[in-house]
Design a protein around this motif. Structure first.
Motif, short mmCIF file in Angstrom:
data_model
loop_
_atom_site.label_atom_id
_atom_site.label_comp_id
_atom_site.label_asym_id
_atom_site.label_seq_id
_atom_site.Cartn_x
_atom_site.Cartn_y
_atom_site.Cartn_z
N THR A 195 -8.53 4.92 -4.65
CA THR A 195 -7.12 4.94 -5.04
C THR A 195 -6.38 3.69 -4.58
OG1 THR A 195 -7.09 7.36 -4.94
CG2 THR A 195 -4.97 6.23 -4.86
N LEU A 196 -6.57 3.32 -3.33
CA LEU A 196 -5.83 2.19 -2.76
C LEU A 196 -6.39 0.84 -3.19
CD1 LEU A 196 -5.34 3.60 0.85
CD2 LEU A 196 -3.66 3.51 -0.99
N LEU A 220 0.85 -1.19 0.00
CA LEU A 220 0.00 0.00 0.00
C LEU A 220 0.89 1.24 0.00
CD1 LEU A 220 -2.87 -0.75 2.55
CD2 LEU A 220 -3.13 -0.24 0.13
N GLU A 221 0.51 2.22 -0.80
CA GLU A 221 1.23 3.50 -0.81
C GLU A 221 0.20 4.61 -0.74
OE1 GLU A 221 4.45 6.07 -3.44
OE2 GLU A 221 3.90 4.02 -4.04
N ALA A 222 0.30 5.40 0.31
CA ALA A 222 -0.67 6.48 0.52
C ALA A 222 -0.58 7.49 -0.62
CB ALA A 222 -0.40 7.16 1.85
N ARG A 263 -4.54 -3.70 4.21
CA ARG A 263 -5.23 -4.69 3.36
C ARG A 263 -5.77 -5.81 4.23
NH1 ARG A 263 -5.07 -3.17 -1.62
NH2 ARG A 263 -3.23 -2.22 -2.58
#
Length: 233
Positions: A230-231, A66-68, A139
């Motif tokens: 987005t995520l 995951l990347e904010a 996640r």
């Protein structure tokens, strides 16, 4: 004549001489070793192929990282907002470093709490650092938010101090300043403190960290949905 007769009709073996039978080969599936080997191969196939498939598509245990996002809900990351203040100087650099460390530590702790699931954390602020919130994403599924029970009527209050508000698939916690029973609460005396959306493979949570304005459930829920989209890609 005897020789021709014996060639055309072979004589049976003499009494007392055992016949030698040619052993027949057992079918492959009747052999224990072969059956065991096939079972191992089939088991490896059934386990390995789904694992390989899920790995290729990013859904193997642990899932994709995951990347904010860089911006969220109209705000930039706190690090960028601080850097744009210009006059921040050394104090600004230290604040950026603290924000970086906070993001890393929070992401690591959330991941640990969820058995190693990929996680991300980032704080966002407006240009003056007077309004902002913190994103936490992982996640994994999470329980819904809930508001502690309060008997507002017995306490003589128009509304409980904390109540649960739903905006579509997002749950939010709203704080209410004390208002005497029978009076209409002032809209400015109520503000949202956190909003969350959770599903089988993703949880997105936003917490208010700074507020000059009065954050509404609708506005924070919209930011949650933006992060969710987005995520979740």
């Amino acid at each position: 004549m005897t020789e021709g007769f014996s060639q055309e009709f072979p004589m049976p073996p003499a009494p007392g001489q055992p016949t030698t039978a040619v052993p027949r080969r057992r079918p492959l599936l009747a052999r224990p070793v072969a059956v065991g080997l096939i079972g191992v191969l089939v088991g490896a196939f059934l386990v390995g192929v789904p694992w390989l498939t899920l790995s290729l598509f990013g859904d193997a245990p642990g899932g994709r990282p995951l990347e904010a996002p860089g911006t969220l809900g109209g705000y930039e990351s706190t690090q960028v907002a601080v850097g744009k203040l210009g006059s921040a100087g050394t104090a600004g650099k230290a604040q950026i470093e603290r924000a970086d460390k906070t993001d890393r530590e929070n992401a690591a702790r959330v991941s640990e709490a969820y058995d190693g699931a990929p996680a991300a954390s980032r704080s966002y602020s407006d240009a003056r650092l007077t309004n902002g919130f913190q994103l936490t994403a992982v996640r994994a599924p999470s329980p819904e938010l809930f508001a502690p029970y309060e008997d507002a009527t017995a306490l003589g209050l128009a509304a409980p101090s904390t109540e649960l508000v739903r905006v579509g698939a997002v749950q939010c916690l709203r704080h209410n300043d004390p208002t005497p029973l029978g009076r209409e609460p002032d809209p400015d005396s109520s503000f949202v403190t956190a909003c969350q959306r959770s599903g089988p493979a993703l949880t997105v949570l936003l917490r208010i960290t700074a507020r000059e304005d009065t954050p509404t459930a609708e506005r924070l829920a919209a930011a949650v949905e933006e992060a969710w989209t987005t995520l979740g890609r």
